[in-house]
Motif scaffolding. Structure first.
Motif: not given
Lengths: 273, 273
Positions: A33-35, A222-234
């Protein structure tokens, strides 16, 4: 050409198949993801000849970043630091900064600095210790010629914490200028343990996406989830955005089937600079 | 000195962390039970320079056995055979024996030998094909100097079937004279999916034990599982027996908690010859 990375998992339990190398897969995902161009994930036993050879091999091939896991603890078979010193031809010495980090951990609990605890401050001359936010053994950073070697502990919780708090930021400066698209969402009504297999399934489809869940509520009540979605491109931001959005849509579809509620929280588009 | 083994997992999906390297762990376990010293599990991408280098590296270090997985299928990115030929300096040719194996698979189903199907018969000159009991691409065996290289497919089901039906027997002849203790037991009343996590937990404790479950009944209506427990020792039979018995007792304890019934079926003690 992207900078090359190797991941080296040190420990008999990995190379003997007693445990599956999940650390290696996790780090590979993050580096991509960092390249970085991850060229090898290598598991080796806690043996001098093997560990020294792999580190030397990476240096002689000018691999840009080597991240090792394992062998940093207080016991006799934790010898990564010693092997690393041998591999780069440096003396193994007590690193004052590392010793201070370790001392702080133990004195808070009223515990003395025993020989085994001091052992965790032994590092190759010239190495830089990296604090360990959840454990005791600091990680080690050394630079030799064009190669940066970062030795992390093998305990997944410690390895991940050090990577996220310190290593990632450092690596970003060595990473190519990539475009990164990030999305934070909030999922309510589904326990994290039910989200996990869905995330695993969806993430497998895309090489350059990484998804991390952060539980914010209680797992069952009481489930609460924060989701982080990341993608990279050159190439451009659209490419990264498209992968994130595809991943997002596939996740949402599955979450709704399970009766969850989904809310978008935040979007970041980071241009390669 | 034990004969050394390397496991090489070829494929972008492994080295990029999209899938965790379970093939590597499975093979390591099996090789160790036979008495091999597994020195490396290496994941590399489907890239000529990386794959060729790893094979050459193993040969130049006189590693006794190299088992690779992945890259044997019919598509354009399945290039292990070609890279292997390059690494050992042989021509890539249609292997007649391999072609026959492939032809049989397709003609049974009334399908013609297309270019993509013939591709799976391309092997380094002098290679020996190994039949694939559950898929189409044969595995490849070559010997160079002191090193045997066996290239298996990456699909776990195919990889395991070829290993168990052909490769293991071949490797036993190259393996050191180990003492092996084997026990077969029958577990009734617990579905295999409930046994799996228990087996995983117990097996992790012992480096030289391997446990395999064979379902004989129906998973839910009337679960019957035959369990094979095997351990080996270089020194004596007692050492191997002790590990099997310890594993056995720990498993039984957990199975009884789940309301299962356990019966011993068979014991084999194999002396190193």
């Amino acid at each position: 050409m992207l900078p090359k990375a190797w991941i080296v998992s040190i420990g008999n339990e990995v190379v003997s198949g007693q445990i599956v190398n999940t650390n290696g897969a996790w780090l590979a995902k993050r580096l991509i993801v960092l390249g970085f161009d991850v060229r090898r994930i290598i598991a080796v036993p806690d043996l001098e000849e093997e560990v020294v050879e792999v580190f030397r091999d990476a240096i002689s091939k000018s691999v840009d970043v080597v991240i090792s896991t394992g062998g940093l603890g207080p016991t006799y078979d934790d010898r990564t630091s010693e092997f690393l010193a041998k591999a780069i031809g440096k003396k193994l010495i007590v690193n004052d900064e590392a010793l201070k980090l370790i001392e702080e951990k133990y004195t808070v609990k009223g515990l003395p600095l025993t020989e085994h605890r001091v052992k965790m401050a032994l590092m190759p001359e010239g190495a830089k210790p990296i604090p360990n936010p959840v454990g005791t053994a600091p990680a080690i950073l050394v630079e030799v010629n064009k190669t940066v070697i970062i030795a992390l502990p093998g305990v997944p919780k410690e390895m991940k914490a050090i990577y996220e708090e310190y290593v990632e930021e450092f690596l970003k400066q060595r990473a190519p200028k990539v475009y990164r698209f990030e999305k934070w969402i909030k999922v309510t009504g589904i326990p994290e343990s039910s989200l996990a297999p869905i995330i695993d399934k969806v993430v497998k489809k895309y090489r350059t996406v990484y998804v991390k869940s952060h539980p914010r509520g209680s797992e069952l009540a009481s489930p609460v989830i924060h989701l982080y979605i990341v993608a990279s491109s050159l190439n451009n931001l659209d490419e990264a955005r498209e992968i994130v959005e595809k991943t997002y849509r596939e996740l949402v579809e599955e979450f709704l089937k399970l009766g969850g509620r989904v809310e978008e929280l935040e979007i970041n588009a980071v241009k390669g600079e």
